[in-house]
Design a protein around this motif. Structure first.
Motif, PDB file in Angstrom:
ATOM      1  N   MET A  95     -98.985 -22.201 -41.207  1.00 56.68           N
ATOM      2  CA  MET A  95     -99.168 -23.107 -40.077  1.00 56.68           C
ATOM      3  C   MET A  95     -99.602 -22.295 -38.869  1.00 56.68           C
ATOM      4  O   MET A  95     -99.004 -21.269 -38.541  1.00 56.68           O
ATOM      5  N   VAL A  96    -100.674 -22.768 -38.224  1.00 59.44           N
ATOM      6  CA  VAL A  96    -101.171 -22.157 -36.993  1.00 59.44           C
ATOM      7  C   VAL A  96    -101.201 -23.235 -35.914  1.00 59.44           C
ATOM      8  O   VAL A  96    -101.050 -24.420 -36.195  1.00 59.44           O
ATOM      9  N   ASP A  97    -101.407 -22.827 -34.673  1.00 58.81           N
ATOM     10  CA  ASP A  97    -101.412 -23.793 -33.575  1.00 58.81           C
ATOM     11  C   ASP A  97    -102.705 -24.592 -33.505  1.00 58.81           C
ATOM     12  O   ASP A  97    -102.712 -25.709 -33.014  1.00 58.81           O
ATOM     13  N   GLY A  98    -103.791 -24.038 -33.993  1.00 63.01           N
ATOM     14  CA  GLY A  98    -105.066 -24.745 -34.008  1.00 63.01           C
ATOM     15  C   GLY A  98    -106.147 -23.875 -34.603  1.00 63.01           C
ATOM     16  O   GLY A  98    -106.127 -22.648 -34.441  1.00 63.01           O
ATOM     17  N   VAL A  99    -107.087 -24.487 -35.309  1.00 64.74           N
ATOM     18  CA  VAL A  99    -108.236 -23.758 -35.848  1.00 64.74           C
ATOM     19  C   VAL A  99    -109.379 -23.947 -34.863  1.00 64.74           C
ATOM     20  O   VAL A  99    -109.701 -25.071 -34.473  1.00 64.74           O
ATOM     21  N   LEU A 100    -109.997 -22.849 -34.452  1.00 65.89           N
ATOM     22  CA  LEU A 100    -111.012 -22.882 -33.414  1.00 65.89           C
ATOM     23  C   LEU A 100    -112.438 -22.833 -33.956  1.00 65.89           C
ATOM     24  O   LEU A 100    -113.325 -23.477 -33.407  1.00 65.89           O
ATOM     25  N   ASP A 101    -112.667 -22.044 -35.013  1.00 65.69           N
ATOM     26  CA  ASP A 101    -114.044 -21.853 -35.475  1.00 65.69           C
ATOM     27  C   ASP A 101    -114.049 -21.107 -36.803  1.00 65.69           C
ATOM     28  O   ASP A 101    -113.074 -20.452 -37.172  1.00 65.69           O
ATOM     29  N   VAL A 102    -115.161 -21.220 -37.490  1.00 65.65           N
ATOM     30  CA  VAL A 102    -115.478 -20.380 -38.643  1.00 65.65           C
ATOM     31  C   VAL A 102    -116.851 -19.820 -38.332  1.00 65.65           C
ATOM     32  O   VAL A 102    -117.789 -20.579 -38.104  1.00 65.65           O
ATOM     33  N   ARG A 103    -116.956 -18.489 -38.276  1.00 68.56           N
ATOM     34  CA  ARG A 103    -118.248 -17.900 -37.910  1.00 68.56           C
ATOM     35  C   ARG A 103    -118.413 -16.517 -38.510  1.00 68.56           C
ATOM     36  O   ARG A 103    -117.446 -15.872 -38.882  1.00 68.56           O
ATOM     37  N   HIS A 104    -119.666 -16.107 -38.566  1.00 68.52           N
ATOM     38  CA  HIS A 104    -119.991 -14.767 -39.041  1.00 68.52           C
ATOM     39  C   HIS A 104    -119.870 -13.795 -37.873  1.00 68.52           C
ATOM     40  O   HIS A 104    -120.385 -14.053 -36.783  1.00 68.52           O
ATOM     41  N   VAL A 105    -119.181 -12.702 -38.097  1.00 66.42           N
ATOM     42  CA  VAL A 105    -119.016 -11.664 -37.081  1.00 66.42           C
ATOM     43  C   VAL A 105    -119.580 -10.374 -37.670  1.00 66.42           C
ATOM     44  O   VAL A 105    -119.160  -9.945 -38.747  1.00 66.42           O
ATOM     45  N   SER A 106    -120.530  -9.783 -36.966  1.00 69.80           N
ATOM     46  CA  SER A 106    -121.182  -8.589 -37.515  1.00 69.80           C
ATOM     47  C   SER A 106    -120.709  -7.298 -36.868  1.00 69.80           C
ATOM     48  O   SER A 106    -120.969  -6.216 -37.379  1.00 69.80           O
ATOM     49  N   GLY A 107    -120.026  -7.389 -35.746  1.00 72.19           N
ATOM     50  CA  GLY A 107    -119.580  -6.175 -35.054  1.00 72.19           C
ATOM     51  C   GLY A 107    -118.422  -5.502 -35.763  1.00 72.19           C
ATOM     52  O   GLY A 107    -117.801  -6.063 -36.672  1.00 72.19           O
ATOM     53  N   PRO A 108    -118.105  -4.309 -35.310  1.00 69.18           N
ATOM     54  CA  PRO A 108    -116.989  -3.573 -35.930  1.00 69.18           C
ATOM     55  C   PRO A 108    -115.635  -4.108 -35.493  1.00 69.18           C
ATOM     56  O   PRO A 108    -115.521  -4.817 -34.496  1.00 69.18           O
TER      57      PRO A 108
END
Length: 170
Positions: A95-108
């Protein structure tokens, strides 16, 4: 390194988990919480023929104090669950407080500061762009080995109890 991540809110902080660690995001179902269940465990629910253990991730990680069931029920109603893949015969949903996004992250992933107080579940920080960051978690380190074993024992006990009622009319 991160690739696609699920970004979520937990105790006023943005966190991220790699997408393979999150099978899906589901709304909070009705839960069954037998006596003697450990504090971070909200209860159990069925997903098809499978039992899933719902865990309050903030309580598990020490980010929020545990609430008694009568206080927690209303507080958890609108919180989503991040359903993980099956591991050693048990499936866990956090359980989390809210889901914000699903995205690709390319940085380190920037490692945590030396002496950081978070557990080894925190891998570091990722840049989400626009001045936003998220704390990257390692899903394999959220539960300790003895916690996995306890969950497996609790599920086994529930399966044994269910077996007593098989073949009876409800």
């Amino acid at each position: 390194m991160p690739g696609t991540v699920v970004i979520f809110q937990l105790a006023d902080v943005r966190y991220a988990l790699p997408l393979p660690a999150v099978r899906e995001c589901v709304p909070m179902p009705a839960l069954f919480r037998p006596p003697g269940t450990p504090a971070p465990v909200l209860g159990y629910f069925r997903l098809g023929a499978e039992r899933v253990v719902a865990i309050d991730l903030a309580v598990l990680l020490g980010l929020r104090p545990w609430r008694a069931a009568d206080q927690a029920e209303a507080a958890t109603l609108y919180h989503p669950l991040l359903l993980g893949p099956e591991r050693e015969g048990a499936r866990v949903a956090y359980m989390v407080d809210g889901v914000l996004d699903v995205r690709h992250v390319s940085g380190p992933v920037v490692p945590p500061c030396e002496g950081a107080t978070a557990g080894d579940w925190l891998v570091g920080e990722i840049d989400l762009g626009g001045g936003c960051t998220a704390q990257m978690m390692d899903a394999d380190r959220l539960l300790m080995a003895h916690e996995h074993q306890r969950i497996e024992h609790l599920l086994a006990a529930l399966h044994e109890r269910d077996a007593l009622w098989e073949g009876t009319d409800a």
